[in-house]
Design a protein around this motif. Sequence first.
Motif, short mmCIF file in Angstrom:
data_model
loop_
_atom_site.label_atom_id
_atom_site.label_comp_id
_atom_site.label_asym_id
_atom_site.label_seq_id
_atom_site.Cartn_x
_atom_site.Cartn_y
_atom_site.Cartn_z
N ASP A 28 0.88 -1.15 -0.04
CA ASP A 28 0.16 -0.20 -0.11
C ASP A 28 1.05 1.27 0.23
OD1 ASP A 28 -2.21 -1.59 0.13
OD2 ASP A 28 -2.52 -1.45 2.27
N ASN A 29 2.03 1.26 0.68
CA ASN A 29 2.88 2.42 0.75
C ASN A 29 3.94 2.43 -0.23
OD1 ASN A 29 1.55 3.27 3.10
ND2 ASN A 29 3.02 2.00 4.61
N ALA A 30 4.02 1.56 -1.18
CA ALA A 30 4.80 1.38 -2.28
C ALA A 30 4.93 2.89 -3.20
CB ALA A 30 4.49 0.42 -3.25
N SER A 31 6.10 3.45 -3.43
CA SER A 31 6.21 4.68 -4.01
C SER A 31 7.23 4.77 -5.06
CB SER A 31 6.39 5.94 -2.98
OG SER A 31 7.69 5.73 -2.28
N GLU A 32 7.14 5.62 -5.83
CA GLU A 32 8.23 5.89 -7.02
C GLU A 32 9.41 6.35 -6.52
OE1 GLU A 32 9.10 8.46 -11.09
OE2 GLU A 32 6.80 7.97 -10.29
N LYS A 33 9.45 7.03 -5.72
CA LYS A 33 10.51 7.38 -4.57
C LYS A 33 11.40 6.35 -4.13
CE LYS A 33 12.17 10.74 -1.32
NZ LYS A 33 11.78 11.72 -0.21
N GLU A 34 10.63 5.46 -3.33
CA GLU A 34 11.19 4.25 -2.69
C GLU A 34 11.67 3.20 -3.75
OE1 GLU A 34 9.40 1.05 0.51
OE2 GLU A 34 8.37 1.24 -1.56
N ILE A 35 11.13 2.94 -4.81
CA ILE A 35 11.51 2.17 -5.76
C ILE A 35 12.94 2.52 -6.54
CG2 ILE A 35 11.08 0.85 -8.12
CD1 ILE A 35 8.04 0.73 -6.88
N SER A 36 12.73 3.81 -6.83
CA SER A 36 13.92 4.56 -7.52
C SER A 36 15.28 4.57 -6.68
CB SER A 36 13.50 5.95 -7.79
OG SER A 36 12.61 6.16 -8.92
#
Length: 374
Positions: free
Chosen positions: A338-346
């Motif tokens: 639910d908290n997955a974000s583009e910033k985190e994955i990047s």
Amino acid sequence: MVSFTCFEGDYPVVKQTTSQEQSKSHEAPLRGFETLVYRVCTTKKNGAYDGFSCTSDDGQSLLDTLILSQWEEHAWMGRLSYDVTSCETKIVGGKKFTAQLNEEWNSNFLKEFEKKAFQSSGGMVKPSYIKNNQEEILFCVASGERERSVLLPLVATPQEGTLIIVNANPIEYGHIFLVPYCHHKRTQSIGGALQLITQIANEVDNSSFRMFYDYFSATNTDRTYFQASYFANPLPVELLPITPIYGSSIDGIQILEVADYPLNALVFASKNLRKLADVVGEICSTLQHRNTVFNLLISDCGTKMFLFPQVHLPVTGHHLHAWECGGYFIYNKSLDFDNASEKEISKWLASVSIDVEGFQSLKQLCCGITAKFS
């Protein structure tokens, strides 16, 4: 309905051996093992495979049908750990990263597969694995000598080929292992294996079919195997702009750089599959000799290969899989999903990316090797 031709006895195969002979044949655990064998055509025209593959009336290739039907049968029989089609997925951010929620996924499945299937040294498949896990082996793919690909029903494995093995812990639909083998060699290098692997991708002829290779240096130095799966949509890295850095009108091989991506990556593209496999195979072999961590993503029916170099992390030992390098991530916990974000994955992607200087050296290496094949 798929129609195909079966031939018996047209190809040299390994003769059956007694169990006593098998016990002595530590170097060839597949001797005497019988399975379906798919022989791909080997006729080439300007580097392309120019034979006739088997296709159905709706255009689906026999090899594509064979993989899917065998995998679906295993799923129907309950031999997979879970139903991957029921997993929730979502698109994350402007780069369209893909997140999948799979609370049953085993993140150690590759290590467990290697331990179960391969000998501790030499990279050979364990005879015990062949004996005790025959239901996991779907069939074998090998090169043929005809102008048309054929399916041979239940024959002894050829001298060399690639085993197609079901993955009971799938990340996506149709997830399989592809394990190259050769009876008269202890190991099969990626350079030697890539020709048939590329031909398999071309023979499947399905734009949803993607193949992967992970090289984590210290953990799998002598175990060469690939994975493949079907994706309904392109992986995020495939949608990004690319910048040409090398192109030859002679051999038709292009090297391109993926632009605006947190992980430095190169793309090798060509319709000349034979030469493409030779070039990328030598590059990968060179990286292995240098103990460089890297991944391969093979798409577009074998005509495009993404190379993802990674920094060596001897302390944590945590490296990304090829599908993660492509922008596809699996989450075990719903809160993390639910908290997955583009910033985190990047951030994850950038944490394993080699620096600018190292990437420049890699580009020079790749251009130099490609030029040798011109």
